[in-house]
Each structure stands twice: as C-alpha cells, then as structure tokens.
Scaffold this motif. Structure first.
Motif, PDB file in Angstrom:
ATOM      1  N   LYS A 124       0.823  -1.216   0.000  1.00  0.00           N
ATOM      2  CA  LYS A 124       0.000   0.000   0.000  1.00  0.00           C
ATOM      3  C   LYS A 124       0.855   1.265   0.000  1.00  0.00           C
ATOM      4  N   GLN A 125       2.162   1.078   0.022  1.00  0.00           N
ATOM      5  CA  GLN A 125       3.114   2.198   0.095  1.00  0.00           C
ATOM      6  C   GLN A 125       2.849   3.049   1.341  1.00  0.00           C
ATOM      7  N   ASN A 126       2.550   2.321   2.439  1.00  0.00           N
ATOM      8  CA  ASN A 126       2.210   2.978   3.694  1.00  0.00           C
ATOM      9  C   ASN A 126       3.228   2.630   4.783  1.00  0.00           C
ATOM     10  N   ILE A 127       4.424   2.281   4.349  1.00  0.00           N
ATOM     11  CA  ILE A 127       5.441   1.805   5.280  1.00  0.00           C
ATOM     12  C   ILE A 127       6.351   2.961   5.710  1.00  0.00           C
ATOM     13  N   SER A 128       6.738   2.947   6.962  1.00  0.00           N
ATOM     14  CA  SER A 128       7.635   3.973   7.476  1.00  0.00           C
ATOM     15  C   SER A 128       9.044   3.777   6.918  1.00  0.00           C
ATOM     16  N   LYS A 129       9.789   4.860   6.800  1.00  0.00           N
ATOM     17  CA  LYS A 129      11.175   4.774   6.336  1.00  0.00           C
ATOM     18  C   LYS A 129      12.100   4.246   7.452  1.00  0.00           C
ATOM     19  N   SER A 130      11.652   4.372   8.699  1.00  0.00           N
ATOM     20  CA  SER A 130      12.458   3.923   9.837  1.00  0.00           C
ATOM     21  C   SER A 130      11.609   2.989  10.691  1.00  0.00           C
ATOM     22  N   ILE A 131      12.011   1.727  10.757  1.00  0.00           N
ATOM     23  CA  ILE A 131      11.233   0.703  11.456  1.00  0.00           C
ATOM     24  C   ILE A 131      12.066   0.156  12.611  1.00  0.00           C
ATOM     25  N   LEU A 132      11.495   0.177  13.799  1.00  0.00           N
ATOM     26  CA  LEU A 132      12.183  -0.297  14.994  1.00  0.00           C
ATOM     27  C   LEU A 132      11.514  -1.582  15.468  1.00  0.00           C
ATOM     28  N   LEU A 133      12.257  -2.687  15.440  1.00  0.00           N
ATOM     29  CA  LEU A 133      11.727  -3.991  15.822  1.00  0.00           C
ATOM     30  C   LEU A 133      12.192  -4.358  17.229  1.00  0.00           C
ATOM     31  N   TYR A 134      11.235  -4.544  18.140  1.00  0.00           N
ATOM     32  CA  TYR A 134      11.558  -5.009  19.489  1.00  0.00           C
ATOM     33  C   TYR A 134      11.435  -6.527  19.529  1.00  0.00           C
ATOM     34  N   SER A 135      12.450  -7.181  20.075  1.00  0.00           N
ATOM     35  CA  SER A 135      12.368  -8.635  20.245  1.00  0.00           C
ATOM     36  C   SER A 135      13.394  -9.106  21.269  1.00  0.00           C
ATOM     37  N   THR A 170      14.356  10.002  21.636  1.00  0.00           N
ATOM     38  CA  THR A 170      14.363  10.657  20.318  1.00  0.00           C
ATOM     39  C   THR A 170      14.529   9.645  19.180  1.00  0.00           C
ATOM     40  N   ILE A 171      15.191   8.519  19.460  1.00  0.00           N
ATOM     41  CA  ILE A 171      15.285   7.435  18.463  1.00  0.00           C
ATOM     42  C   ILE A 171      13.906   6.794  18.306  1.00  0.00           C
ATOM     43  N   LYS A 172      13.274   6.488  19.422  1.00  0.00           N
ATOM     44  CA  LYS A 172      11.956   5.849  19.400  1.00  0.00           C
ATOM     45  C   LYS A 172      10.936   6.715  18.660  1.00  0.00           C
ATOM     46  N   SER A 173      10.991   8.012  18.909  1.00  0.00           N
ATOM     47  CA  SER A 173       9.988   8.912  18.334  1.00  0.00           C
ATOM     48  C   SER A 173      10.114   9.034  16.822  1.00  0.00           C
ATOM     49  N   ARG A 174      11.264   8.686  16.268  1.00  0.00           N
ATOM     50  CA  ARG A 174      11.488   8.822  14.835  1.00  0.00           C
ATOM     51  C   ARG A 174      11.194   7.530  14.065  1.00  0.00           C
ATOM     52  N   CYS A 175      10.798   6.490  14.782  1.00  0.00           N
ATOM     53  CA  CYS A 175      10.607   5.182  14.137  1.00  0.00           C
ATOM     54  C   CYS A 175       9.189   4.662  14.332  1.00  0.00           C
ATOM     55  N   LEU A 194      22.536   9.430  14.560  1.00  0.00           N
ATOM     56  CA  LEU A 194      21.550   8.931  13.588  1.00  0.00           C
ATOM     57  C   LEU A 194      20.254   9.741  13.578  1.00  0.00           C
ATOM     58  N   LEU A 195      20.086  10.632  14.521  1.00  0.00           N
ATOM     59  CA  LEU A 195      18.789  11.285  14.708  1.00  0.00           C
ATOM     60  C   LEU A 195      18.304  12.023  13.462  1.00  0.00           C
ATOM     61  N   LYS A 196      19.172  12.813  12.866  1.00  0.00           N
ATOM     62  CA  LYS A 196      18.741  13.626  11.730  1.00  0.00           C
ATOM     63  C   LYS A 196      18.370  12.773  10.523  1.00  0.00           C
ATOM     64  N   VAL A 197      19.187  11.748  10.240  1.00  0.00           N
ATOM     65  CA  VAL A 197      18.917  10.934   9.051  1.00  0.00           C
ATOM     66  C   VAL A 197      17.674  10.060   9.256  1.00  0.00           C
ATOM     67  N   LEU A 198      17.367   9.704  10.515  1.00  0.00           N
ATOM     68  CA  LEU A 198      16.144   8.955  10.787  1.00  0.00           C
ATOM     69  C   LEU A 198      14.916   9.848  10.642  1.00  0.00           C
ATOM     70  N   GLU A 199      15.073  11.119  11.008  1.00  0.00           N
ATOM     71  CA  GLU A 199      13.956  12.053  10.915  1.00  0.00           C
ATOM     72  C   GLU A 199      13.685  12.462   9.468  1.00  0.00           C
ATOM     73  N   GLU A 200      14.742  12.621   8.698  1.00  0.00           N
ATOM     74  CA  GLU A 200      14.603  13.021   7.293  1.00  0.00           C
ATOM     75  C   GLU A 200      15.453  12.113   6.405  1.00  0.00           C
ATOM     76  N   PRO A 201      15.020  10.866   6.203  1.00  0.00           N
ATOM     77  CA  PRO A 201      15.811   9.930   5.374  1.00  0.00           C
ATOM     78  C   PRO A 201      15.868  10.405   3.930  1.00  0.00           C
ATOM     79  N   PRO A 202      16.986  10.194   3.256  1.00  0.00           N
ATOM     80  CA  PRO A 202      17.063  10.501   1.819  1.00  0.00           C
ATOM     81  C   PRO A 202      16.028   9.679   1.051  1.00  0.00           C
ATOM     82  N   GLN A 203      15.766  10.073  -0.152  1.00  0.00           N
ATOM     83  CA  GLN A 203      14.758   9.386  -0.969  1.00  0.00           C
ATOM     84  C   GLN A 203      15.116   7.916  -1.167  1.00  0.00           C
ATOM     85  N   ASN A 204      14.099   7.041  -0.987  1.00  0.00           N
ATOM     86  CA  ASN A 204      14.240   5.587  -1.192  1.00  0.00           C
ATOM     87  C   ASN A 204      15.254   4.934  -0.262  1.00  0.00           C
ATOM     88  N   VAL A 205      15.482   5.543   0.895  1.00  0.00           N
ATOM     89  CA  VAL A 205      16.369   4.955   1.904  1.00  0.00           C
ATOM     90  C   VAL A 205      15.519   4.511   3.094  1.00  0.00           C
TER      91      VAL A 205
END
Length: 318
Positions: free
Chosen positions: A22-33, A148-153, A122-133
C-alpha cells in the motif's frame, strides 16, 4: 517448516507485507524482540520485502540479502556494538545512490547495545531519510534507547512464535517438547537449545533442586552437580526460575499458564513446602546471585549460599 516459512506465516510479517504494497510503510522501522536471532532473520526478510515492493519471492534480491552480499543492503555494526564511526558511515552511505535496485536499506542490529553518542548521530537521518532509503533497526531492551530514536521510528514489538511452529522447526530433536517450553516462544532460543545435548539433564537438575533438596546436608551434593554444568549455569538458573513460576501458577490455580505441564504432578507433591512469599523471595535471591556471578565472583560459594538460602527462605516463609 523452515525458519523462512515460519516467519512468513506470522501476523507481523504479513502486516508489513500489506503496508509495503500500500506504500504505507515507514522509512524507519524499529523492531523489538527478546530473540536476537529471530530479529536478525526477520530484518533480512523485511529488507527483501522492501526491495520487491511487498512481494516475498526467492529472486536475486533474496539470494544476495540472505548471503549478506547485496550492495544496497548494509548491515551494522560489523562487531558487537554500534560505534560513532559506524553511525557516521551510515549517514554518509545513505546519500549514495543504490547500485543494484531502486532502494537502499540499512539494517542496524541491537541498537540498544550502543552508546548514546552513536544513537545521537543517527537522529537527523532517521527524521529526514534521503529518498528511497529505509532503516530497519532491532532492539532487545527498549529502555536503553534514546526517546528521540523511538519517536522517529515506527515501533513494532515482534510477537512470540506459536509453540507448534517452534516444535516443527526442531522436530528431529528428541527433547523438542522440553526445548519448546524453555524457549517460551523464541525461535532462535529453541534452535540454540536444540544444539545442547545436555538440556534434559540440566532441566532434571533444576527440577530436583525444587522438588528433592530437603536439608542443608544435601547442599554440597547439589552444589557438586551444578558445578558439572558450570558452562550452562545461566541456563540452569533460568530453568530453575521458570519452574518457580510454574509453582506460582499452581498455587494460584492458573494451570493454563504452566510451561512444564507434564511435570505438574511432581511440583504439586512439594507445593506445600513453598508459600507464595517464599517463591518470590527465592526469585529475588536468584537474581542477586546472577549479578554476583556476572561480577566474576566465586561461583561455587555463590551457588552454595544460594542453595542454603532457598532452604532458609522455605522454612521462614512457611
């Protein structure tokens, strides 16, 4: 059923598959396990989904990602801990165009095992990832992450694996039922335990401490037996704690929660020796003993003191 098929069958994976389509995926995904092996494999398979626009197929992307050779899928850290230099390299690499596909993916493993300085980079690049990254980040203990890491993912807590699927994954092991119970829904844990040829003896020893250790005269004997499994001491203590949890479930009549259902009769025979207060106090003392062991204390002395303490607590808290 192999590991890939098991992960494909999970609700977490199927949900992400639909989100990508659906192209509804976040650019930054945080997996807890709590299962690092499972999180690592899940991350690879998620990268394949992203590269294939939500389709999971064994094409060239699949082969390269699984072999850790895909030029557009970078995995960090190379060693145990993410360093500031790693974060700086990730940021720099994120602005370089992909080579093989139209996307670039960074898998960052165990980010909770890194210094705050490495996370901060990593904060800035997680908040504003380059295109297709895209960033796929795994985490064992979210309490060690910067807010701040959690809030960006987009945060996803990976669900435990159904016990029947775990049993299928280790179906050739003679102790598959016991291993499935101990692994408690963690696939990687089950696979690792399946390699331990002494798992049955370790469990029997932990069970006998709960059910057969009756007096201080028996402490030395049990201490010597434990010493025979010193390389698996943490596992032995972990199983011991799980058996104590089952004792609590029996005392509170929550039988559906029992991990070792086939040993219920053995535990019920000694259930009157353990009050709820005693079980909780023993668990606290076990945690203290684990800390002392981690500080490279005298293991034999720590274990003997713990065993004596178990007897003392049982008596005092009757």
């Amino acid at each position: 059923m192999n590991i890939v098929d098991i992960i494909k069958s999970t609700k977490d994976f199927q949900m992400l598959c639909e989100e990508i389509k659906k192209q509804n995926i976040s650019k930054s995904i945080l997996l807890y396990s709590k299962d690092k092996f499972y999180a690592d494999m899940f991350s690879k398979m998620l990268a394949i989904l992203l590269l294939n626009d939500g389709e999971f197929c064994e094409n060239e992307n699949y082969v390269k990602v699984m072999a850790n050779s895909h030029p557009d899928v970078k995995t960090y850290p190379q060693k145990d801990k993410l360093l500031v230099a790693d974060s700086e390299e990730i940021v720099m690499e994120s602005y370089i165009k992909p080579i093989f596909s139209d996307k670039k993916i960074f898998i960052i493993r165990n980010i909770d095992n890194s210094m705050e300085s490495a996370q901060n980079k990593l904060l800035k690049v997680l908040e504003e990832p380059p295109q297709n990254v895209y960033f796929i980040i795994t985490c064992f203990n979210p309490n060690l992450l910067l807010p701040t890491i959690k809030s960006r993912c987009n945060k996803i807590e990976l669900a435990k694996i159904d016990k029947n699927l775990i049993m299928e994954a280790i179906k050739d092991n003679d102790n598959k039922s016991l291993i499935t119970a101990i692994s408690d829904g963690h696939l990687g844990r089950a696979i690792e335990l399946a390699k331990n040829n002494e798992i049955n003896q370790i469990f029997e020893l932990a069970l006998s401490i709960v059910t057969k250790m009756k007096s201080s005269k028996m402490v030395l004997s049990f201490s010597n037996k434990i010493n025979n499994f010193k390389d698996d001491l943490t596992l032995l203590i972990e199983i011991f704690c799980m058996i104590l949890e089952d004792m609590l479930f029996i005392k509170t009549e929550r039988y559906d929660y029992l991990k070792f259902k086939e040993y219920r009769k053995d535990l019920e025979e000694v259930i009157d020796e353990y009050s709820v207060k005693a079980i909780c106090e023993i668990q606290n003392n076990v945690n203290k003993a684990l800390k002392e062991i981690s500080y490279n204390g005298n293991i034999v002395l720590i274990i003997e003191n713990l065993l004596l303490n178990i007897l003392e607590v049982k008596y005092i808290c009757r």
